[in-house]
Design a protein around this motif. Structure first.
Motif, short mmCIF file in Angstrom:
data_model
loop_
_atom_site.label_atom_id
_atom_site.label_comp_id
_atom_site.label_asym_id
_atom_site.label_seq_id
_atom_site.Cartn_x
_atom_site.Cartn_y
_atom_site.Cartn_z
N ALA A 72 0.83 -1.21 0.00
CA ALA A 72 0.00 0.00 0.00
C ALA A 72 0.87 1.26 0.00
N VAL A 73 1.88 1.28 0.84
CA VAL A 73 2.78 2.45 0.91
C VAL A 73 3.52 2.62 -0.41
N ASP A 98 -5.02 3.18 -10.51
CA ASP A 98 -6.24 3.05 -9.70
C ASP A 98 -6.88 1.68 -9.90
N GLN A 99 -6.92 1.22 -11.15
CA GLN A 99 -7.51 -0.09 -11.43
C GLN A 99 -6.69 -1.20 -10.81
N GLN A 107 -7.47 1.64 1.14
CA GLN A 107 -6.87 1.74 -0.18
C GLN A 107 -7.94 1.89 -1.26
N LEU A 108 -9.02 1.16 -1.11
CA LEU A 108 -10.10 1.23 -2.11
C LEU A 108 -10.82 2.58 -2.06
N ILE A 109 -10.98 3.13 -0.87
CA ILE A 109 -11.59 4.46 -0.76
C ILE A 109 -10.67 5.51 -1.38
N ALA A 110 -9.37 5.35 -1.19
CA ALA A 110 -8.41 6.31 -1.74
C ALA A 110 -8.49 6.40 -3.26
N VAL A 111 -8.79 5.28 -3.91
CA VAL A 111 -8.90 5.31 -5.38
C VAL A 111 -10.36 5.40 -5.83
#
Length: 159
Positions: free
Chosen positions: A81-82, A102-103, A133-137
Motif C-alpha cells: 500500500a505504501v 487506480d484499477q 486503499q479502495l476508498i483512496a482510489v
C-alpha cells in the motif's frame, strides 16, 4: 577496524533470471515454504525503493505485487500500500497512467478484502487496510457501501 557481531541494513536486487524464479515461486507457492513474512516484506520494500531509484522498472514492481495477490500478511500488504501510494505521486500528472494504477489498486485490494473474511484475528486489520486503499482510489463498490453506511447511520440518529 572490525566490528564484531555488527549488523547492517542492505537492499537486495536480484538479477532478472533470479527475480523471475522468485516470482514463479510466489505464484506456485514454493516461495512461501522458505520465505518468512520478513523476507517477503524486505522483497517488496526493496523493489519499491529500487523503482524509485530507477534501478527496477514499474512493471517489475507491479509484477511483484500481482504475484503477491494471495498474500495475507498485514505487514506485507501495508508495504504494498505504501509503495503504491509512492507510485501515485509519480503518475498523478498523467490521467491515463493514474487510471491504470487506480484499477491495479482496486483489483489488488478488492481481492484482499475478500480474502480477509477468512483470516482469524487479522481479519479486521486486513479489511481496514484494504478498505482504506479502495476508498483512496474511489473504488465504486466501496464508495457505494460507505455512503450506504453513512445514510443508515444518519437514519438511526434522526428523530
Amino acid at each position: 577496524l572490525r566490528l564484531v557481531k555488527s549488523g547492517g541494513f542492505y537492499r537486495v536486487r536480484y538479477g532478472d533470471s533470479m527475480y523471475d524464479r522468485i516470482l514463479k515461486g510466489i505464484v506456485d507457492g514454493s516461495f512461501f515454504e522458505f520465505a518468512s513474512v520478513a523476507d517477503r516484506l524486505a522483497l517488496v520494500s526493496d523493489y519499491f525503493a529500487f523503482e524509485k531509484a530507477g534501478l527496477a522498472t514499474t512493471n517489475q514492481v507491479l509484477g511483484l505485487c500481482e504475484a503477491l495477490r494471495g498474500e495475507t500478511s498485514l505487514e506485507v500488504n501495508q508495504a504494498i500500500a505504501v509503495g503504491l501510494r509512492g507510485l501515485r505521486v509519480l503518475v498523478d500528472v498523467n490521467p491515463a497512467l493514474s487510471a491504470k494504477l487506480d484499477q491495479f489498486v482496486t483489483d489488488h485490494f478488492s481481492r484482499l478484502l475478500e480474502a480477509a473474511s477468512t483470516q482469524g484475528a487479522l481479519a479486521a486489520d486486513l479489511r481496514a487496510l484494504a478498505t482504506r486503499q479502495l476508498i483512496a482510489v474511489k473504488a465504486p463498490k466501496v464508495v457505494e457501501e460507505a455512503l450506504a453506511m453513512v445514510q443508515l447511520g444518519a437514519q438511526k440518529v434522526s428523530p
